[in-house]
Scaffold this active site. Structure first.
Site, short mmCIF file in Angstrom:
data_model
loop_
_atom_site.label_atom_id
_atom_site.label_comp_id
_atom_site.label_asym_id
_atom_site.label_seq_id
_atom_site.Cartn_x
_atom_site.Cartn_y
_atom_site.Cartn_z
N GLU A 226 0.88 -1.18 0.00
CA GLU A 226 0.00 0.00 0.00
C GLU A 226 0.91 1.21 0.00
O GLU A 226 1.62 1.45 0.98
CB GLU A 226 -0.89 0.00 1.25
N CYS A 260 -2.49 9.11 3.24
CA CYS A 260 -2.27 8.61 1.87
C CYS A 260 -3.42 9.04 0.96
O CYS A 260 -3.20 9.37 -0.20
CB CYS A 260 -2.10 7.10 1.87
P1 NAD Z 1 8.62 4.77 4.20
O1 NAD Z 1 8.51 3.95 2.98
O2 NAD Z 1 9.81 5.63 4.36
O3 NAD Z 1 8.61 3.83 5.49
C1 NAD Z 1 7.53 2.96 5.77
C2 NAD Z 1 8.03 1.77 6.58
O4 NAD Z 1 8.83 0.94 5.73
C3 NAD Z 1 8.91 2.14 7.76
O5 NAD Z 1 8.63 1.24 8.82
C4 NAD Z 1 10.31 1.91 7.22
O6 NAD Z 1 11.27 1.67 8.22
C5 NAD Z 1 10.10 0.71 6.33
N1 NAD Z 1 11.05 0.57 5.23
C6 NAD Z 1 11.68 1.54 4.52
N2 NAD Z 1 12.44 1.00 3.55
C7 NAD Z 1 12.25 -0.33 3.62
C8 NAD Z 1 12.73 -1.45 2.86
N3 NAD Z 1 13.56 -1.29 1.84
N4 NAD Z 1 12.33 -2.68 3.21
C9 NAD Z 1 11.48 -2.86 4.23
N5 NAD Z 1 11.00 -1.87 5.00
C10 NAD Z 1 11.37 -0.62 4.69
O7 NAD Z 1 7.27 5.58 4.31
P2 NAD Z 1 6.84 6.66 5.41
O8 NAD Z 1 7.59 7.92 5.13
O9 NAD Z 1 6.91 6.04 6.77
O10 NAD Z 1 5.27 6.85 5.09
C11 NAD Z 1 4.79 7.77 4.19
C12 NAD Z 1 4.31 7.07 2.93
O11 NAD Z 1 3.36 6.05 3.25
C13 NAD Z 1 3.59 8.02 2.00
O12 NAD Z 1 4.01 7.82 0.69
C14 NAD Z 1 2.12 7.60 2.14
O13 NAD Z 1 1.30 7.89 1.07
C15 NAD Z 1 2.27 6.14 2.36
N6 NAD Z 1 1.05 5.61 2.96
C16 NAD Z 1 0.24 4.81 2.19
C17 NAD Z 1 -0.96 4.31 2.71
C18 NAD Z 1 -1.86 3.42 1.90
O14 NAD Z 1 -2.69 2.76 2.49
N7 NAD Z 1 -1.73 3.38 0.60
C19 NAD Z 1 -1.30 4.62 4.03
C20 NAD Z 1 -0.47 5.43 4.77
C21 NAD Z 1 0.73 5.92 4.23
#
Ligand code: NAD
Length: 453
Positions: A226, A260
């Site tokens: 997501e 999001c």
């Molecule tokens: P992010 O991708 O930086 O981090 C999200 C999570 O993934 C964190 O726990 C991080 O430590 C982990 N992570 C990062 N790189 C990784 C990898 N290579 N492998 C495994 N885990 C990894 O995102 P963020 O800044 O925490 O969140 C913001 C983003 O989330 C925005 O783009 C937003 O739109 C999206 N979001 C989407 C939804 C949805 O349902 N579509 C809901 C909420 C947020």
């Protein structure tokens, strides 16, 4: 031992430090999880359902404390945190009442063919910082109901309320069935690349999602991704702006735009643009911004410095390219990661602020004169999470909603999420679905059994 520092984004005070497990400790967590899974998958469904209800009740009973913790680490106003804690409890109740049944495909003189739904094993659940507790519910409730075990990796920017929820849940769950893995991107990457993880459910950025997709290929892990959205709102010339304005405004600025499915671009018919822009300016300038724990606060800070800088850069780019900053446009001086609620006009679809997801309290307002043109521009970014149509003609609104290329389309609202309906992204916004029956099916795999008679 490495540790993560949790900072209150409104005060910049250090709230907590959490030690991060070494990779050898993550290996042990995964093998303990595999043992717990073997017991849990054979626990009768009715018992799993009862436990989900108990979890919902326990979370509800600690709602106020959890909400305060969430506001301290995430920044959102307290009333938004209370709503989020209510959402996790309600998702656990929803799944507690969802059946998982065996299906008989054929039963005659020659054969009996049944299809059962089985869990995967140890699941890696990866959370972002913007709606951490709510999304824990979206993933963990169906994961557990289906009979899986889980390792939850909360965001390094907002792990505390999630970890507190997991601690509360542990009173009702067998040991090691659900474990928290505090850490950053490296720990997340280690977890999802581990061959002991059978299924991954991730919410976060496109960049991380792409990385997970590439890694998951090595072990053929099943994945749900997501990712970000860049939701358009199209405002038709007959829209009653006075009536709809509050919903449009908060569709952009709820949780300081860090949702999001927030409205991230507005396409307004040119006849309505002056009134809409005026109302946006007045409301944005009147907002009470501050520490979400204080009474009456309507908008909190951006959650972390990295995100604050991203938002600032997109606004700066628009300013440099000649867009009009109707109001806001800058970081608020003083303590905390606060950004002024910002409204920007006189820009087109080629601006980075329109093409990319800003994820902050900034809204670009664009105009159109031809609805077909607006629909095509709305669907032209490569994202496909949500979108909305605003009109007093419901028939036209519903028809236009069906032309939006996204997982959820709204008419005269935005961001409303019904937990029993599937949620997810088209195109680069996601793979798979959460919530509803579809969200449960992500955590189940079928087994067909043939009996030859
Ligand atoms: P992010 O991708 O930086 O981090 C999200 C999570 O993934 C964190 O726990 C991080 O430590 C982990 N992570 C990062 N790189 C990784 C990898 N290579 N492998 C495994 N885990 C990894 O995102 P963020 O800044 O925490 O969140 C913001 C983003 O989330 C925005 O783009 C937003 O739109 C999206 N979001 C989407 C939804 C949805 O349902 N579509 C809901 C909420 C947020």
């Amino acid at each position: 031992m490495p540790e993560i520092l949790i900072i209150n984004p409104a005060t910049l005070e250090l709230i907590s430090t959490i030690p991060v497990p070494e990779s050898s400790e993550i290996d042990i967590m995964i093998s303990e999880s595999a043992k717990a899974f073997k017991v849990w998958k054979n626990t009768p469904l009715s018992q799993r359902q009862i436990i989900l209800i108990k979890i919902a009740d326990s979370i509800d009973s600690k709602k106020d404390k959890l909400a305060r913790l969430l506001t301290m680490e995430q920044g959102k106003p307290l009333h938004e945190s209370i709503r989020e804690i209510g959402a996790i409890a309600s998702v656990f109740r929803l799944y507690a009442n969802m059946p998982i049944e065996q299906e008989t495909i054929r039963d005659d003189d020659n054969a009996l063919i049944t299809v059962s739904q089985e869990p995967y094993g140890v699941c890696g659940l990866i959370l972002p910082w913007n709606y951490p507790v709510g999304l824990l519910g979206w993933k963990l409730a169906p994961c557990l109901l289906a009979g899986n075990s889980a390792i939850v990796k909360p965001s390094q920017y907002a792990p505390l309320a999630v970890m507190k929820c997991l601690e509360i849940m542990s009173q009702h769950l067998p040991g090691n069935l659900v474990q928290a893995l505090p850490g950053g991107d490296i720990e997340g990457q280690y977890l999802v690349s581990h061959p002991g993880i059978a299924r991954i459910s991730f919410t976060g950025s496109q960049a991380a999602g792409k990385n997970i997709l590439n890694n998951a290929g090595k072990n053929f892990q099943k994945i749900t991704l997501e990712m970000g959205g860049n939701d358009p709102a199209i405002i038709l010339p007959d829209c009653d702006i006075e009536k709809r304005f509050g919903s449009i405004f908060w569709g952009c600025f709820f949780n300081a735009g860090q949702i999001c499915v927030a409205i991230k671009r507005i396409y307004v018919h040119e006849d309505l643009a002056p009134e809409l822009i005026r109302r946006f300016r007045e409301m944005a300038q009147s907002l009470k911004i501050g520490n979400g724990l204080e009474p009456g606060i309507q908008m909190g800070p951006i959650n972390n410095e990295r995100q604050l800088q991203k938002v600032e850069k997109l606004v700066e780019d628009a300013r440099t390219r000649g867009a009009t900053i109707v109001c806001g446009g800058d970081i608020i001086s003083g303590t905390g990661y606060f950004f002024q609620p910002t409204v920007i006009t006189d820009l087109d679809d080629s601006f980075a602020l329109v093409k990319q997801e800003q994820f902050g309290p900034v809204i670009p307002i664009l105009t159109y004169s031809d609805i077909d043109d607006a629909i095509s521009r709305a669907s032209g970014t490569g994202y496909g999470l949500g979108g909305s149509i605003w009109t007093e003609n419901i028939e036209i609104g519903m028809k236009l909603a069906e032309r939006l290329e996204c997982g959820t389309a709204w008419v005269n609202s935005h961001m409303l999420v019904e937990h029993s309906a599937p949620f997810g992204g088209w195109k680069q916004s996601g793979i798979g679905r959460e919530l509803g029956r579809a969200g449960l099916e992500e955590f189940l795999q079928s087994r067909t059994v043939y009996l030859k008679r």
